[in-house]
Design an enzyme around this catalytic site. Structure first.
Site, PDB file in Angstrom:
ATOM      1  N   LYS A 173      22.051  -3.912  -5.185  1.00  0.00           N
ATOM      2  CA  LYS A 173      22.262  -2.586  -5.774  1.00  0.00           C
ATOM      3  C   LYS A 173      21.503  -1.543  -4.962  1.00  0.00           C
ATOM      4  O   LYS A 173      20.376  -1.799  -4.528  1.00  0.00           O
ATOM      5  CB  LYS A 173      21.769  -2.598  -7.229  1.00  0.00           C
ATOM      6  N   SER A 179      25.039   0.500 -15.136  1.00  0.00           N
ATOM      7  CA  SER A 179      25.081   1.188 -13.865  1.00  0.00           C
ATOM      8  C   SER A 179      25.215   0.254 -12.660  1.00  0.00           C
ATOM      9  O   SER A 179      25.478   0.714 -11.558  1.00  0.00           O
ATOM     10  CB  SER A 179      23.815   2.020 -13.693  1.00  0.00           C
ATOM     11  N   SER A 204      22.211  -2.249 -18.006  1.00  0.00           N
ATOM     12  CA  SER A 204      22.917  -2.005 -16.746  1.00  0.00           C
ATOM     13  C   SER A 204      23.233  -3.242 -15.906  1.00  0.00           C
ATOM     14  O   SER A 204      23.959  -3.144 -14.928  1.00  0.00           O
ATOM     15  CB  SER A 204      22.127  -1.014 -15.889  1.00  0.00           C
TER      16      SER A 204
END
Lengths: 481, 95
Positions: free
Chosen positions: A71, A146, A170
């Site tokens: 990420k 996210s 997330s």
């Protein structure tokens, strides 16, 4: 099954047996990325050159030659780390995050940096400052957020596994929407050094994988005390793969009634309850329990998270790194125009909300109140875990919604209603697929455990995964021209 | 509940500039969220100790020993503007 459909442990076996080479593995994954990422858009940047260079090294360790997506809020030395924000669009960190360092030491290879909601604020990856990621099961739908890029990359066969970060769900929510396994570890179990901070008392890094065994393998690689993170906990590190066995006999599982009595999609509810029934048939003891303060978790979260975010994001002023607005005649104007042009709407909204609840005269009414409610929520969980080994709920109230469907922020926040209490209490939880709805979209089931109860969670999740027998089902990405 | 003026005040505190057209939207959205979090007042928290971190944590200190910090070139590498080994910014006091 294609090579890119394999799990980490399956790839590992073939690499160890020298059936395939690391370069062949990389070729497969980059070919897959070239084929589908125009449609999925899981990556903000690819690190092809670095990856092939790594493939030429003598890689050793538990993840030798395993290609992963990271990420884009985890610092990677010399490689762009943007948090999918225009304010950091050119930032190249001078150091590696501890998790990145640990993965390198374990021999893993980074394929690229995954798209996300800007600064990890959002539940759909539509709030990325660059572009939206699409759900590999149906490109019209959101991948969740996210960590939507990380989850979509794994689901689409664009990475063998990935790291995400979870502040209010997330990791678990996008894992649920994308039909993969996502684990949020206990707060303090994984170092946050080098993770770009959103809400420091809630953020935690964790694995997103194709199956539960892979989750244990990645967790092994990233946990451990880190002197660089003062919130990292010193405890003996178990071998999480030892919990990968089929056994739930005598395990006491609680179903929080507050979670099931809410307005949730009937297919989601049915799928989760059917899965629980299977665990009961396999010997688990299942009882309905009460978690009265859980319904307040979301309200507490929307005070605590923005408050901490407003403080963490105060550092983006255009002086030392990141974007700087040129339209300013003095330094004060430079700060405001830089922040105005660099941050997206969701980030601004949360900074303002956080600033408001921390401002003079409101601190006690909002922030202190929320921290007290946090105590009550934690106590509720502690009490239940004295009697029950684990709790189970759906991961999300619905399956993946359509891109663009959620325009009201408050409505979007409701998607995290089952995941947020876990971050508030600091406990670990996993999301794994329990089935599919009538539209063919994956349904996620969440297993929660006490602090540092990751082992037990993994064991229950692994058993359930074997009982459900859907772990080899992969998204068929519709490739657009 | 939140006025346009409040939005301006908060934005100023947060070093943000909100475009005129967005002020009403933000006022409405922030108001809605603050109204939602009012829900917390249903809970009696008198005498409850607030929790900041959910795992036991004592003061964490490293050894009091001077160590080299990040090299200057590395620290400056990401700067949008730099000169003579320093970060450069527009005038702090202007005419």
């Amino acid at each position: 099954m294609e090579l890119y459909d394999l799990t980490i442990h399956e790839l590992k076996e073939r690499l160890v047996d020298q059936e395939i080479s690391v370069t062949e593995v990389l070729n497969t994954f980059y070919e897959r990325i070239d084929q589908v990422d125009d449609s999925v858009r899981a990556y903000v940047s690819l690190t092809r050159d670095e990856a092939y260079q790594r493939a030429g090294e003598d890689l050793t360790g538990s993840l030798a030659g395993i290609p992963l997506a990271i990420k884009d809020n985890m610092s990677t030395e010399g490689i762009k780390t943007t948090c999918s924000s225009n304010i950091l669009n050119n930032y190249r960190p001078p150091y590696d995050a501890t998790v990145v360092k640990k993965l390198k030491e374990a021999g893993a290879i980074m394929l690229g940096k995954a798209n996300m909601d800007e600064f990890a604020m959002g539940s759909s990856t539509e709030n990325s400052g660059f572009f939206k990621t699409h759900n590999p099961w149906n490109l019209d739908h959101a991948p969740g957020g996210s960590s939507g890029g990380s989850a979509a990359a794994v689901a689409a066969g664009e990475a063998a596994g990935a790291l995400g970060s979870d502040t209010g769900g997330s990791i678990r929510q996008p894992a649920a929407y994308c039909g993969v396994v996502g684990l949020k570890p206990t707060y303090g179990n994984v170092s946050r050094y080098g993770l770009v901070a959103f809400a420091s008392s809630l953020d935690q890094i964790g694995p997103i994988t194709k199956d539960v065994k892979d989750s244990a393998i990645l967790l092994n690689a990233i946990t451990g005390h880190d002197p660089m993170d003062s919130t990292s906990v010193k405890i003996d590190k178990p071998d999480y793969t030892e919990f990968i066995k089929e056994d739930v006999k005598g395990l006491k599982i609680g179903l929080p009634e507050e979670y099931f009595s809410l307005e949730i999609n009937s297919e989601v509810k049915e799928s989760v309850l059917t899965a629980v029934k299977k665990m009961e048939e396999a010997g688990a003891i299942v009882e309905e329990v009460s978690l009265p303060s859980a319904e307040y978790a979301l309200a507490a979260y929307y005070i605590i998270a923005p408050a901490e975010a407003s403080s963490n994001l105060a550092r983006y002023d255009g002086v030392r790194y990141g974007f700087r607005s040129e339209q300013a005649s003095n330094v004060s104007e430079m700060f405001t125009t830089t922040r105005n042009q660099g941050f997206g709407d969701e980030v601004k909204r949360r900074i303002m909300l956080g600033t408001y609840v921390l401002s003079s005269g409101y601190y006690d009414a909002y922030y202190l109140k929320a921290q007290k409610v946090r105590t009550l929520i934690k106590e509720d969980f502690d009490k239940l875990f004295k009697e029950y080994d684990l709790l189970i709920s759906p991961t999300t109230p619905t399956t993946a919604f359509k891109l663009g469907e959620m325009s009201d922020p408050l409505e979007m926040y409701q998607m995290d209603i089952f995941t947020v209490p876990i971050n508030i209490a600091g406990i670990p939880a996993i999301s794994l697929p329990s089935g599919f709805d009538s539209a063919g979209l994956p349904i996620g089931l969440q297993i929660m455990g006490p602090h540092f109860g990751e082992g037990k969670i993994l064991q229950a999740a692994y058993t359930l995964e074997q009982l459900l027998n859907i772990k080899d089902k992969r998204a068929k990405v519709e490739v657009s021209k | 509940m939140i006025s346009k003026k409040d939005v301006e005040y908060i934005a100023n505190l947060a070093n943000l500039k909100v475009d005129e057209a967005d002020k009403d939207v933000f006022a409405k959205q922030l108001g809605d969220i603050l109204e939602y979090v009012e829900k917390l007042n249903e809970l009696d928290t008198d005498g409850v100790v607030p929790t900041a971190y959910t795992v036991p944590m004592k003061n964490v200190f490293r050894e009091d020993k001077a160590e080299p910090s990040i090299e200057r070139d590395k620290a400056l590498a990401n700067a949008p503007d730099k000169k003579d080994g320093q970060f450069r910014v527009p005038p702090i006091i202007s005419e």
